[in-house]
Write a protein that holds these residues in place. Structure first.
Motif, mmCIF file in Angstrom:
data_model
loop_
_atom_site.group_PDB
_atom_site.id
_atom_site.type_symbol
_atom_site.label_atom_id
_atom_site.label_comp_id
_atom_site.label_asym_id
_atom_site.label_seq_id
_atom_site.Cartn_x
_atom_site.Cartn_y
_atom_site.Cartn_z
ATOM 1 N N THR A 100 35.497 129.789 19.141
ATOM 2 C CA THR A 100 34.102 129.746 19.588
ATOM 3 C C THR A 100 33.402 131.071 19.312
ATOM 4 O OG1 THR A 100 34.672 128.133 21.296
ATOM 5 C CG2 THR A 100 32.616 129.341 21.583
ATOM 6 N N PRO A 132 37.369 120.048 23.685
ATOM 7 C CA PRO A 132 36.114 119.862 24.420
ATOM 8 C C PRO A 132 35.061 119.173 23.564
ATOM 9 C CG PRO A 132 36.913 122.132 24.614
ATOM 10 C CD PRO A 132 37.721 121.473 23.537
ATOM 11 N N HIS A 133 34.283 118.318 24.164
ATOM 12 C CA HIS A 133 33.208 117.667 23.427
ATOM 13 C C HIS A 133 32.152 118.702 23.057
ATOM 14 C CE1 HIS A 133 30.300 114.760 22.064
ATOM 15 N NE2 HIS A 133 29.403 115.256 22.909
ATOM 16 N N ASP A 134 31.916 118.854 21.764
ATOM 17 C CA ASP A 134 30.929 119.819 21.276
ATOM 18 C C ASP A 134 30.448 119.323 19.920
ATOM 19 O OD1 ASP A 134 29.429 121.892 20.298
ATOM 20 O OD2 ASP A 134 30.930 123.446 20.646
ATOM 21 N N HIS A 136 28.544 120.548 17.897
ATOM 22 C CA HIS A 136 28.400 121.630 16.928
ATOM 23 C C HIS A 136 29.750 122.131 16.410
ATOM 24 C CE1 HIS A 136 24.184 121.753 17.909
ATOM 25 N NE2 HIS A 136 24.470 121.931 19.188
ATOM 26 N N ALA A 293 38.489 119.915 29.518
ATOM 27 C CA ALA A 293 38.569 121.004 28.558
ATOM 28 C C ALA A 293 39.928 121.676 28.592
ATOM 29 C CB ALA A 293 37.472 122.037 28.813
#
Length: 297
Positions: A100, A132-134, A136, A293
């Motif tokens: 990240t 994790p849902h992301d 991007h 997460a």
């Protein structure tokens, strides 16, 4: 060559993580490959220490991918902060935090592909099960070598033999380029104590993690693999643990456990990157409900 390779230190929520990075020089990356090394090694495992044909970083970047090859938590720059290392779920969270941090300032293309070896494959399965849902930074898939579910009898309680010649970690020596064992000594690091704590629970953990994965998975095992139980029933169980049709198992021929250091490295890396290309063409695999997460199983 159109590749730039460099070293940097990423901030993983306050933990410094040393990383080798290879990026396409003249184009945006198609995606990021997160390459996760095994037990007692460092990220340079993927950098071709003995022969250019074993260099995943250069190959992948030349084919349009950014590659991040971190020193896992407890190795490299993080060793002084984490002298005992971290457990599997914590390592996954730390690697995701470092990723990240990288993504804040760099193009990550279509998302992230995991490419992992041996103990690093345990971290990759943890990541894949709890990504994790992301939108991007989506997860595309996972390519894992040298990892199975059940250890061969007595394998995990034998002394580590990473410096060359060990049957478990290497197999026949002719499978590796000349100079491999001398070069490998520069990769070796002490195994942090916490990495041994969860060995006995791995068979059950493999099954639990695999059931949660929602991205394509490619498992590769060398034909001279001795760490794992690989009878027909054990092989069938490896892919059956995943949701139907999501995982497949292949054999790397004329290869030992340390696949990315041997003569078989280049064909293996090319197939892994072809699998990554295939993952890019697939429709997104989104769980019905977002997984917690990077939670501990």
């Amino acid at each position: 060559m159109n590749t730039a390779t460099r070293s940097l230190v990423l901030d993983a929520d306050g933990i410094p993580l040393s990383v080798l990075v290879a990026e396409p020089r003249d184009r945006a990356p198609k995606a990021v490959v997160l390459a996760i090394h095994g037990r007692g090694m460092r990220g340079a495992y993927f950098a071709g220490p003995a022969h250019p044909d074993t260099d995943l970083l250069t190959l992948a970047a030349d084919l349009g991918y950014t590659v991040l090859a971190p020193d896992r938590p407890g190795h490299g720059a993080s060793a002084h902060r984490l002298p005992h290392g971290q457990l599997i779920a914590d390592q996954a969270a730390t690697l995701h935090a470092a990723l990240t941090d990288y993504a804040r300032a760099h193009d990550t293309g279509a998302g992230v592909q995991l490419l992992a070896h041996s103990f690093g494959g345990k971290i990759a399965l943890q990541l894949a099960a709890h990504w994790p849902h992301d939108p991007h930074l989506p997860l595309l898939g996972a390519d894992i070598s040298g990892l199975a579910q059940h250890y061969a009898p007595g394998a995990w309680d034998r002394p580590d033999d990473l410096a060359g010649g060990g049957r478990l970690n290497w197999g026949p020596l002719h499978l590796y380029p000349p100079g491999t064992f001398h070069a490998a000594r520069t990769l070796l690091t002490p195994v942090p104590a916490l990495e041994s704590r969860e060995l006995a629970t791995w068979p059950a953990r493999y099954r639990a993690l695999a059931a949660r994965v929602r991205v394509p998975v490619r498992l590769t095992l060398a034909d001279h693999e001795h760490w794992w139980r690989l009878d027909p029933a054990a092989r069938t169980a490896l892919t059956a643990a995943f949701p139907d049709g999501l995982a497949h198992l292949v054999t790397a021929h004329r290869a030992g456990h340390n696949l990315s250091l041997g003569h078989a490295a280049r064909p293996y890396h090319l197939r892994a990157l072809a699998f990554t290309d295939d993952c890019l063409t697939r429709a997104p695999h989104t769980p019905a409900t977002a997984a917690p997460a990077l939670a501990t199983v």
